[in-house]
Design a protein around this motif. Structure first.
Motif, PDB file in Angstrom:
ATOM      1  N   ARG A  84       0.854  -1.170   0.000  1.00 28.38           N
ATOM      2  CA  ARG A  84       0.000   0.000   0.000  1.00 28.38           C
ATOM      3  C   ARG A  84       0.899   1.231   0.000  1.00 28.38           C
ATOM      4  O   ARG A  84       2.121   1.126  -0.096  1.00 28.38           O
ATOM      5  CB  ARG A  84      -0.898   0.008   1.243  1.00 28.38           C
ATOM      6  CG  ARG A  84      -1.990  -1.047   1.248  1.00 28.38           C
ATOM      7  CD  ARG A  84      -2.856  -0.905   2.481  1.00 28.38           C
ATOM      8  NE  ARG A  84      -4.016  -1.768   2.452  1.00 28.38           N
ATOM      9  CZ  ARG A  84      -4.951  -1.792   3.416  1.00 28.38           C
ATOM     10  NH1 ARG A  84      -4.826  -0.981   4.471  1.00 28.38           N
ATOM     11  NH2 ARG A  84      -5.978  -2.607   3.321  1.00 28.38           N
ATOM     12  N   VAL A 103      -4.189  -5.264  -0.538  1.00 30.56           N
ATOM     13  CA  VAL A 103      -3.593  -4.047  -1.082  1.00 30.56           C
ATOM     14  C   VAL A 103      -4.671  -2.997  -1.356  1.00 30.56           C
ATOM     15  O   VAL A 103      -4.495  -1.816  -1.080  1.00 30.56           O
ATOM     16  CB  VAL A 103      -2.810  -4.383  -2.376  1.00 30.56           C
ATOM     17  CG1 VAL A 103      -2.422  -3.112  -3.121  1.00 30.56           C
ATOM     18  CG2 VAL A 103      -1.585  -5.214  -2.046  1.00 30.56           C
ATOM     19  N   HIS A 104      -5.791  -3.428  -1.908  1.00 33.73           N
ATOM     20  CA  HIS A 104      -6.876  -2.510  -2.243  1.00 33.73           C
ATOM     21  C   HIS A 104      -7.801  -2.339  -1.041  1.00 33.73           C
ATOM     22  O   HIS A 104      -8.316  -3.326  -0.512  1.00 33.73           O
ATOM     23  CB  HIS A 104      -7.669  -3.039  -3.433  1.00 33.73           C
ATOM     24  CG  HIS A 104      -6.840  -3.282  -4.654  1.00 33.73           C
ATOM     25  ND1 HIS A 104      -6.581  -4.538  -5.150  1.00 33.73           N
ATOM     26  CD2 HIS A 104      -6.185  -2.414  -5.468  1.00 33.73           C
ATOM     27  CE1 HIS A 104      -5.823  -4.446  -6.229  1.00 33.73           C
ATOM     28  NE2 HIS A 104      -5.560  -3.174  -6.439  1.00 33.73           N
ATOM     29  N   ARG A 105      -8.017  -1.111  -0.646  1.00 31.87           N
ATOM     30  CA  ARG A 105      -8.885  -0.865   0.505  1.00 31.87           C
ATOM     31  C   ARG A 105     -10.341  -1.190   0.187  1.00 31.87           C
ATOM     32  O   ARG A 105     -11.134  -1.441   1.097  1.00 31.87           O
ATOM     33  CB  ARG A 105      -8.723   0.586   0.977  1.00 31.87           C
ATOM     34  CG  ARG A 105      -7.294   0.884   1.439  1.00 31.87           C
ATOM     35  CD  ARG A 105      -7.133   2.271   2.014  1.00 31.87           C
ATOM     36  NE  ARG A 105      -5.735   2.584   2.260  1.00 31.87           N
ATOM     37  CZ  ARG A 105      -5.050   2.220   3.341  1.00 31.87           C
ATOM     38  NH1 ARG A 105      -5.654   1.536   4.290  1.00 31.87           N
ATOM     39  NH2 ARG A 105      -3.776   2.550   3.479  1.00 31.87           N
ATOM     40  N   ASP A 106     -10.695  -1.200  -1.093  1.00 31.53           N
ATOM     41  CA  ASP A 106     -12.054  -1.585  -1.494  1.00 31.53           C
ATOM     42  C   ASP A 106     -12.089  -3.048  -1.939  1.00 31.53           C
ATOM     43  O   ASP A 106     -12.821  -3.423  -2.854  1.00 31.53           O
ATOM     44  CB  ASP A 106     -12.547  -0.680  -2.623  1.00 31.53           C
ATOM     45  CG  ASP A 106     -11.702  -0.797  -3.889  1.00 31.53           C
ATOM     46  OD1 ASP A 106     -10.581  -1.348  -3.810  1.00 31.53           O
ATOM     47  OD2 ASP A 106     -12.161  -0.354  -4.962  1.00 31.53           O
ATOM     48  N   TRP A 107     -11.285  -3.880  -1.255  1.00 30.97           N
ATOM     49  CA  TRP A 107     -11.110  -5.266  -1.698  1.00 30.97           C
ATOM     50  C   TRP A 107     -12.416  -6.048  -1.753  1.00 30.97           C
ATOM     51  O   TRP A 107     -12.574  -6.946  -2.600  1.00 30.97           O
ATOM     52  CB  TRP A 107     -10.108  -5.983  -0.798  1.00 30.97           C
ATOM     53  CG  TRP A 107     -10.509  -6.108   0.643  1.00 30.97           C
ATOM     54  CD1 TRP A 107     -10.251  -5.229   1.643  1.00 30.97           C
ATOM     55  CD2 TRP A 107     -11.243  -7.186   1.249  1.00 30.97           C
ATOM     56  NE1 TRP A 107     -10.758  -5.673   2.834  1.00 30.97           N
ATOM     57  CE2 TRP A 107     -11.373  -6.872   2.614  1.00 30.97           C
ATOM     58  CE3 TRP A 107     -11.786  -8.375   0.764  1.00 30.97           C
ATOM     59  CZ2 TRP A 107     -12.047  -7.712   3.512  1.00 30.97           C
ATOM     60  CZ3 TRP A 107     -12.459  -9.216   1.650  1.00 30.97           C
ATOM     61  CH2 TRP A 107     -12.576  -8.874   3.004  1.00 30.97           C
ATOM     62  N   ARG A 149     -13.965  -6.076  -5.016  1.00 35.35           N
ATOM     63  CA  ARG A 149     -13.198  -6.736  -6.063  1.00 35.35           C
ATOM     64  C   ARG A 149     -13.298  -8.254  -6.004  1.00 35.35           C
ATOM     65  O   ARG A 149     -12.647  -8.948  -6.793  1.00 35.35           O
ATOM     66  CB  ARG A 149     -11.725  -6.308  -5.974  1.00 35.35           C
ATOM     67  CG  ARG A 149     -11.523  -4.813  -6.178  1.00 35.35           C
ATOM     68  CD  ARG A 149     -10.094  -4.400  -5.873  1.00 35.35           C
ATOM     69  NE  ARG A 149      -9.917  -2.958  -5.980  1.00 35.35           N
ATOM     70  CZ  ARG A 149      -9.368  -2.330  -7.021  1.00 35.35           C
ATOM     71  NH1 ARG A 149      -8.945  -3.026  -8.057  1.00 35.35           N
ATOM     72  NH2 ARG A 149      -9.238  -1.018  -7.027  1.00 35.35           N
ATOM     73  N   THR A 152     -13.076 -11.094  -9.110  1.00 36.61           N
ATOM     74  CA  THR A 152     -12.367 -10.540 -10.254  1.00 36.61           C
ATOM     75  C   THR A 152     -11.937 -11.649 -11.213  1.00 36.61           C
ATOM     76  O   THR A 152     -11.529 -12.728 -10.789  1.00 36.61           O
ATOM     77  CB  THR A 152     -11.129  -9.750  -9.776  1.00 36.61           C
ATOM     78  OG1 THR A 152     -11.583  -8.641  -8.988  1.00 36.61           O
ATOM     79  CG2 THR A 152     -10.327  -9.229 -10.957  1.00 36.61           C
ATOM     80  N   TRP A 204      -2.592  -8.053 -11.584  1.00 39.99           N
ATOM     81  CA  TRP A 204      -2.239  -7.576 -10.239  1.00 39.99           C
ATOM     82  C   TRP A 204      -0.815  -7.964  -9.860  1.00 39.99           C
ATOM     83  O   TRP A 204      -0.136  -7.242  -9.145  1.00 39.99           O
ATOM     84  CB  TRP A 204      -3.208  -8.140  -9.209  1.00 39.99           C
ATOM     85  CG  TRP A 204      -4.539  -7.449  -9.164  1.00 39.99           C
ATOM     86  CD1 TRP A 204      -4.823  -6.192  -9.607  1.00 39.99           C
ATOM     87  CD2 TRP A 204      -5.764  -7.972  -8.646  1.00 39.99           C
ATOM     88  NE1 TRP A 204      -6.148  -5.899  -9.394  1.00 39.99           N
ATOM     89  CE2 TRP A 204      -6.753  -6.972  -8.807  1.00 39.99           C
ATOM     90  CE3 TRP A 204      -6.119  -9.184  -8.059  1.00 39.99           C
ATOM     91  CZ2 TRP A 204      -8.077  -7.146  -8.393  1.00 39.99           C
ATOM     92  CZ3 TRP A 204      -7.429  -9.364  -7.657  1.00 39.99           C
ATOM     93  CH2 TRP A 204      -8.403  -8.351  -7.818  1.00 39.99           C
ATOM     94  N   TYR A 217       3.250  -9.595  -4.430  1.00 42.46           N
ATOM     95  CA  TYR A 217       2.171  -9.483  -3.458  1.00 42.46           C
ATOM     96  C   TYR A 217       1.864 -10.827  -2.804  1.00 42.46           C
ATOM     97  O   TYR A 217       1.976 -11.881  -3.443  1.00 42.46           O
ATOM     98  CB  TYR A 217       0.896  -8.976  -4.134  1.00 42.46           C
ATOM     99  CG  TYR A 217       0.944  -7.536  -4.577  1.00 42.46           C
ATOM    100  CD1 TYR A 217       1.237  -6.514  -3.680  1.00 42.46           C
ATOM    101  CD2 TYR A 217       0.683  -7.187  -5.895  1.00 42.46           C
ATOM    102  CE1 TYR A 217       1.263  -5.187  -4.082  1.00 42.46           C
ATOM    103  CE2 TYR A 217       0.704  -5.871  -6.319  1.00 42.46           C
ATOM    104  CZ  TYR A 217       1.006  -4.871  -5.405  1.00 42.46           C
ATOM    105  OH  TYR A 217       1.036  -3.567  -5.811  1.00 42.46           O
TER     106      TYR A 217
END
Length: 209
Positions: A46, A57-61, A64, A67, A75, A81
């Motif tokens: 992050r 990593v994505h705060r709006d995981w 997602r 996906t 990614w 990651y």
């Protein structure tokens, strides 16, 4: 395992392995997510670094989840990651400490029912199951047992930790990629929890005689 200590070739090979695992699981419908990775004693991925990880990593995981594999592959094109899987959708995970994990795995062997089991370098075991069941009372009361359901996630192999990598104790292939019913795993965990009590009771009876 400092990020700056990794050779470029090793880092690239490891990232490719992580990406291959992530894409393979995504094709099977598992909701995989990229997670932060160790950089010394902290976690990177992050903006800046964090003290605790791995985390998505994505705060709006949560938005997602599901996906497509093509995006999952993208990614992992730049960084190594961690490989996370969201729980509460396709699967849940019951997390326990090393001692209980080993005992429960032994109980499951006596059942003749292998189930996917993940272990971390920090001594945590995750038993993967189908979704939709809360913990039995005796398990919920134990501080060493955690149910990862909706709104949570767990790391999968070969996610890196500061001192090692996450690994399979029992690979999904051994189970034919079939997730067990939660009740089966919880029964094994409950039996494993009760084992010390039974042994203590037997010792007390012997002493009394």
């Amino acid at each position: 395992m400092l990020e700056t200590d990794w050779s470029d070739s090793w880092r690239g090979a490891f990232r490719i392995e992580l990406r291959a695992e992530a894409v393979g699981l995504a094709w099977r419908g598992w909701p995989v997510l990229p997670g932060t990775y160790p950089a010394g004693s902290q976690w990177a991925g992050r903006e800046g670094t964090e003290n605790v990880g791995p985390v998505p990593v994505h705060r709006d995981w949560q938005e997602r989840i599901g996906t497509k594999p093509e995006q999952v592959a993208a990614w992992w094109t730049g960084r190594p990651y961690s490989l996370l899987v969201a729980t509460g959708v396709v699967l849940d995970a019951i997390e326990v400490d090393d001692s209980l994990g080993r005992k429960a795995a032994g109980v499951l062997r006596t059942y003749g029912m292998p189930v996917p089991i993940v272990a971390t370098p920090t001594g945590r075991w995750m038993f993967l199951t189908k979704t939709g069941r809360s913990l039995r009372r005796e398990l919920a009361a134990d501080e060493h047992v955690t149910l990862h359901g909706a709104g949570s996630y767990v790391p999968l192999p070969p996610s890196p930790f500061e001192h090692g990598v996450v690994h399979w104790r029992v690979k999904p292939e051994v189970c034919g990629w079939r997730l067990p019913e939660p009740a089966v795993v919880q029964e094994a965990l409950a039996d494993a929890l009760a084992t010390p009590s039974r042994l203590s009771s037997m010792s007390e009876l012997v002493a009394a005689d």
